[in-house]
Scaffold this motif. Structure first.
Motif, short mmCIF file in Angstrom:
data_model
loop_
_atom_site.label_atom_id
_atom_site.label_comp_id
_atom_site.label_asym_id
_atom_site.label_seq_id
_atom_site.Cartn_x
_atom_site.Cartn_y
_atom_site.Cartn_z
N THR A 42 68.40 16.68 22.74
CA THR A 42 68.08 15.77 23.73
C THR A 42 67.13 16.14 25.13
O THR A 42 67.37 17.29 25.70
N PRO A 43 66.06 15.30 25.09
CA PRO A 43 65.14 15.60 26.42
C PRO A 43 65.79 15.40 27.75
O PRO A 43 66.69 14.71 27.75
N PRO A 44 65.29 16.21 28.66
CA PRO A 44 64.22 17.06 28.55
C PRO A 44 64.41 18.72 28.55
O PRO A 44 63.76 19.50 28.50
N PHE A 45 65.80 18.86 28.46
CA PHE A 45 66.35 20.14 28.38
C PHE A 45 66.69 20.73 27.11
O PHE A 45 67.15 21.91 27.00
N GLY A 46 66.50 19.98 26.07
CA GLY A 46 67.19 20.57 24.77
C GLY A 46 66.42 21.79 24.28
O GLY A 46 65.26 21.87 24.30
N PHE A 47 67.33 22.76 24.02
CA PHE A 47 66.75 24.13 23.61
C PHE A 47 65.91 24.04 22.35
O PHE A 47 64.86 24.60 22.49
N ALA A 48 66.13 23.18 21.40
CA ALA A 48 65.39 23.13 20.28
C ALA A 48 63.89 22.63 20.60
O ALA A 48 62.99 23.17 19.90
N LEU A 49 63.74 21.76 21.65
CA LEU A 49 62.57 21.39 22.19
C LEU A 49 61.64 22.45 22.68
O LEU A 49 60.41 22.53 22.77
N PHE A 50 62.22 23.25 23.58
CA PHE A 50 61.66 24.52 24.06
C PHE A 50 61.16 25.46 22.79
O PHE A 50 60.11 26.08 22.95
N TYR A 51 61.91 25.67 22.07
CA TYR A 51 61.76 26.65 20.81
C TYR A 51 60.68 25.99 19.99
O TYR A 51 59.53 26.82 19.92
N LEU A 52 60.43 24.84 19.78
CA LEU A 52 59.16 24.23 19.01
C LEU A 52 58.06 24.15 19.91
O LEU A 52 56.84 24.55 19.33
N ARG A 53 58.26 23.81 21.23
CA ARG A 53 57.00 23.53 22.18
C ARG A 53 56.38 25.01 22.22
O ARG A 53 55.36 25.34 22.39
N GLY A 54 56.92 26.28 22.00
CA GLY A 54 56.46 27.46 22.07
C GLY A 54 55.98 28.04 20.95
O GLY A 54 54.66 28.78 21.08
N VAL A 55 56.06 27.36 19.77
CA VAL A 55 55.17 27.61 18.57
C VAL A 55 54.04 26.66 18.26
O VAL A 55 53.38 26.69 17.32
N ALA A 56 54.43 25.33 18.73
CA ALA A 56 53.54 24.28 18.36
C ALA A 56 52.00 24.39 18.85
O ALA A 56 51.84 24.69 19.75
N ASP A 57 51.23 23.54 18.21
CA ASP A 57 49.62 23.52 18.65
C ASP A 57 49.76 22.88 20.08
O ASP A 57 50.35 21.88 20.29
N LYS A 58 48.71 23.40 20.97
CA LYS A 58 48.64 22.85 22.17
C LYS A 58 48.33 21.26 22.20
O LYS A 58 48.50 20.77 23.28
N ALA A 59 47.62 20.86 20.91
CA ALA A 59 47.33 19.37 21.04
C ALA A 59 48.42 18.74 20.74
O ALA A 59 48.14 17.56 21.42
N ILE A 60 49.56 19.23 20.32
CA ILE A 60 50.44 18.27 20.34
C ILE A 60 51.39 18.09 21.79
O ILE A 60 51.70 19.02 22.36
N LYS A 61 51.45 16.88 22.31
CA LYS A 61 51.97 16.91 23.52
C LYS A 61 53.42 16.79 23.58
O LYS A 61 54.05 16.69 22.59
N THR A 62 54.00 17.29 24.83
CA THR A 62 55.71 17.52 24.93
C THR A 62 55.96 16.08 24.80
O THR A 62 57.15 15.89 24.26
N SER A 63 55.38 15.11 25.25
CA SER A 63 56.00 13.82 25.29
C SER A 63 56.25 13.28 23.87
O SER A 63 57.05 12.55 23.20
N GLN A 64 55.23 13.89 22.93
CA GLN A 64 55.47 13.39 21.52
C GLN A 64 56.67 14.18 20.73
O GLN A 64 57.29 13.56 19.99
N ILE A 65 56.82 15.33 21.32
CA ILE A 65 58.01 15.89 20.66
C ILE A 65 59.32 15.19 21.22
O ILE A 65 60.29 15.05 20.55
N TYR A 66 59.21 14.92 22.33
CA TYR A 66 60.47 14.18 22.91
C TYR A 66 60.65 12.81 22.23
O TYR A 66 61.75 12.42 21.76
N LYS A 67 59.56 12.17 21.97
CA LYS A 67 59.69 10.77 21.22
C LYS A 67 60.08 11.10 19.67
O LYS A 67 61.00 10.09 19.14
#
Length: 456
Positions: free
Chosen positions: A399-424
């Motif tokens: 669950t955004p904005p503090f979900g741990f899985a979101l942070f893990y993926l944000r750390g390895v995802a391409d910078k072109a992918i926006k954080t808002s896209q991960i949340y959505k």
């Protein structure tokens, strides 16, 4: 005096938010409040004399030996490049199916969850291996990141899960404490195997729902989940399929089957799994000294962290009870309209919110020992309660904005992918998991049927 206990709990959460180490935050805050309360005459310092026996009980606990063994097993399988082989093979197998790559990611994520048992490891591995491929083949970034995060958190619920091992030990102690307080001296207890059996059906339901959602998106939103291009639809190699899929499936079947069949304890099965992982690594040509050293060092680090947190949490729960915190929570629950149902809803909501700021280890060792005995005294099934907590934490990790899985993926995802896209992207999967929680609430048999079938 009771309100000092609640104040201590709030202070611990604040200290953790400031970024201090969890184990020392728990122990340090607890000792500080014990000293203050003793000076005020509100705390009996003789409570602390029980600490050595508690620590000895933790360090000599045979069940908890499964933790380093499962961590080692997952680390070896990760280094053996099992995930890469599985993803390649599954992509070939489902290449001609609508949403085939998404289905492959879900199945591989499930198998990795059953191998590593650690949420972060699965999310990072799948993010590095499958996200670039999905984006390259035209998959929508939100959908791709959402399904990777969701399948990564399956390690929370699919056995053999580290979270279930820890929950099983805590719930076993809570169950015995609840029985003692009710004057029932029955030798019956709750085992990790019970939780493993209870998690099988909910875990499979989640996987099926994820796959169904992927197919739905492929049929009705082909712009977001496009069919595989002709050049990607390679002829499947059945020899490669058997080579990639059979060994890890056999290992998981042996580990989980030996537990559910009553042939081995979780600790013994974890030892078999660790040895089997070494064999698979050797067969893949990845059992090098460098890989083995790295896995062993990582296992020691994670295991040390878990046990340090457990020792700190033990001190916290001791002081919390000494300050009368358990009594104030019990009185609060007893005065609620709706009894056990309302109490369970409130506990689930609190755990869900705490899942934003605390890892499952802290919640398991700090929150569950406080609320579980009270809920079990209200005649709530302990296996059902454990699985509900596990699925609940799995949902909070998404669950955004503090979900741990979101942070893990944000750390390895391409910078072109926006954080808002991960949340959505994770929103539909959060809804799926919430629907599962509702289903488990309405039909507890989804959890209790298999344990009753296996263990009678």
């Amino acid at each position: 005096m009771e309100y000092l206990a609640l104040l201590m709990f709030v202070c611990v959460c604040l200290v953790l938010l400031l970024g201090y180490p969890v184990a020392f935050s728990l122990a340090g805050t607890s000792l500080a409040f014990a000293g203050i309360a003793t000076a005020m005459g509100y705390f009996d310092s003789s409570y602390l004399s029980a600490l050595p026996s508690r620590y000895y009980g933790i360090l000599s606990n045979q069940t908890l030996l499964a933790v380093p063994l499962f961590i080692f097993m997952g680390g070896v399988l990760e280094r053996a490049k099992i995930a890469e082989d599985l993803l390649t093979t599954m992509a070939q197998l489902f290449g001609r199916v609508r949403g085939g790559l998404a289905i492959s990611v879900t199945i591989v994520g499930m198998l990795l969850a059953a191998s590593t048992g650690i949420v972060g490891a699965t999310v990072v591995t799948m993010g590095m291996l499958s996200l670039p491929t999905m984006i390259k083949r035209g998959y929508d970034a939100s959908f791709s990141t959402g399904i990777i995060c969701a399948t990564g958190t399956l390690g929370q619920i699919i056995p053999p899960s580290i979270a279930l091992v820890l929950l099983g030990d805590v719930l076993s102690n809570s169950y015995q404490l609840a029985q003692l307080k009710m004057g029932n001296f029955s030798p019956d207890t709750i085992s990790v195997g019970d939780l493993f059996a209870g998690a099988v059906v909910p875990g499979l339901i989640l996987v099926i729902l994820y796959i169904a959602y992927s197919i739905f998106m492929a049929v009705f939103h082909p712009d977001k989940v496009p069919p595989a291009a002709e050049e990607d639809q390679v002829q499947i190699s059945w020899a490669l399929l058997v080579k990639s899929l059979f060994p890890p499936l056999l290992l998981m079947a042996v580990v989980l089957g030996s537990i559910l069949g009553g042939f081995a304890t979780p600790t013994e099965a974890a030892g078999v799994g660790a040895f089997g992982a070494l064999i698979l690594a050797q067969l893949n040509g990845q059992l090098s000294k460098a890989n083995l050293t790295s896995v062993m060092q990582n296992t020691v680090k994670i295991t040390s962290m878990v046990f340090l947190i457990l020792l700190g949490a033990s001190l916290f729960s001791l002081v919390f009870r000494g300050l009368g915190g358990e009594e104030i929570i019990l009185n609060f629950f007893e005065q609620l309209p709706g009894g056990a149902i309302t109490a369970t809803i409130i506990v689930m909501l609190v755990i869900f919110l705490l899942g934003f700021i605390l890892d499952f280890i802290e919640i398991t060792f700090v929150v569950v020992p406080i609320v579980a005995p009270i809920l079990l005294m209200m005649d709530i099934n302990p296996i059902w309660l454990g699985i509900m907590i596990a699925v609940n934490l799995q949902t909070s990790f998404l669950t955004p904005p503090f979900g741990f899985a979101l942070f893990y993926l944000r750390g390895v995802a391409d910078k072109a992918i926006k954080t808002s896209q991960i949340y959505k992207g994770v929103v539909p999967f959060i809804i799926i998991q919430l629907l599962l929680l509702v289903a488990l609430s309405m039909w507890p048999e989804l959890v209790t049927w298999l344990p009753n079938k296996v263990y009678g």
